[in-house]
Design a protein around this motif. Structure first.
Motif, PDB file in Angstrom:
ATOM      1  N   UNK A 109       0.840  -1.200   0.000  1.00 39.38           N
ATOM      2  CA  UNK A 109       0.000   0.000   0.000  1.00 39.38           C
ATOM      3  C   UNK A 109       0.876   1.253   0.000  1.00 39.38           C
ATOM      4  N   UNK A 110       1.921   1.262   0.821  1.00 43.21           N
ATOM      5  CA  UNK A 110       2.836   2.408   0.883  1.00 43.21           C
ATOM      6  C   UNK A 110       3.458   2.683  -0.484  1.00 43.21           C
ATOM      7  N   UNK A 111       3.801   1.608  -1.209  1.00 39.85           N
ATOM      8  CA  UNK A 111       4.442   1.750  -2.520  1.00 39.85           C
ATOM      9  C   UNK A 111       3.437   1.982  -3.642  1.00 39.85           C
ATOM     10  N   UNK A 112       2.156   1.969  -3.279  1.00 36.93           N
ATOM     11  CA  UNK A 112       1.067   2.197  -4.239  1.00 36.93           C
ATOM     12  C   UNK A 112       1.024   1.132  -5.336  1.00 36.93           C
ATOM     13  N   UNK A 113       1.225  -0.101  -4.941  1.00 39.43           N
ATOM     14  CA  UNK A 113       1.135  -1.225  -5.870  1.00 39.43           C
ATOM     15  C   UNK A 113      -0.148  -1.987  -5.615  1.00 39.43           C
ATOM     16  N   UNK A 114      -0.837  -2.334  -6.691  1.00 36.47           N
ATOM     17  CA  UNK A 114      -2.035  -3.166  -6.569  1.00 36.47           C
ATOM     18  C   UNK A 114      -1.607  -4.627  -6.440  1.00 36.47           C
ATOM     19  N   UNK A 115      -2.566  -5.464  -6.070  1.00 38.76           N
ATOM     20  CA  UNK A 115      -2.280  -6.901  -5.996  1.00 38.76           C
ATOM     21  C   UNK A 115      -1.876  -7.431  -7.364  1.00 38.76           C
ATOM     22  N   UNK A 116      -2.556  -6.968  -8.411  1.00 35.38           N
ATOM     23  CA  UNK A 116      -2.247  -7.409  -9.771  1.00 35.38           C
ATOM     24  C   UNK A 116      -0.850  -6.956 -10.189  1.00 35.38           C
ATOM     25  N   UNK A 117      -0.465  -5.735  -9.834  1.00 32.51           N
ATOM     26  CA  UNK A 117       0.886  -5.255 -10.162  1.00 32.51           C
ATOM     27  C   UNK A 117       1.948  -6.089  -9.447  1.00 32.51           C
ATOM     28  N   UNK A 118       1.687  -6.464  -8.208  1.00 27.96           N
ATOM     29  CA  UNK A 118       2.636  -7.317  -7.473  1.00 27.96           C
ATOM     30  C   UNK A 118       2.749  -8.673  -8.145  1.00 27.96           C
TER      31      UNK A 118
END
Length: 124
Positions: free
Chosen positions: A17-26
């Protein structure tokens, strides 16, 4: 939960969340399945250390690079120290010329830093 910049995230979810990544992006970035990301997210399994380090870097935090880097961050404008001092890319580039003018051997200095990094690597 919102993690403020001066707080250090702890869990995968907080770092994501801090890095502003979605689950799909991860999922795409780390080359894993949705199930793996969900397990990291829920805390059922711990992600590899490289994943947490990467998310920290994606968010501009350098804390996970070792003890000497705790509190440092990267912004689009500069590298900022925990004390609020900033070094801009132009200043880093100018260091080469300042070292030449002072007759400081840059290659020798870099090797000294490599030894220092080896000593601090166990703090990561």
């Amino acid at each position: 939960m919102t993690t403020f910049y001066y707080e250090v995230p702890e869990t995968f979810r907080e770092w994501r969340i801090f890095s502003r990544y979605s689950l799909l992006e991860c999922e795409k970035t780390f080359g894993v399945t949705r199930r793996t990301v969900n397990n990291w997210e829920s805390g059922r399994i711990q992600p590899p250390r490289a994943v947490i380090i990467s998310l920290g870097l994606f968010g501009g935090r350098l804390d996970r690079l070792g003890k000497r880097w705790r509190g440092f961050r990267i912004t689009p404008e500069c590298i900022e120290s925990p004390d609020g001092d900033c070094v801009r890319c132009e200043e880093i580039r100018a260091l080469r010329y300042a070292m030449q003018a002072s007759d400081i051997r840059r290659d020798r200095r870099c090797r000294m830093n490599e030894n220092a990094q080896d000593v601090s690597s166990h703090w990561i």
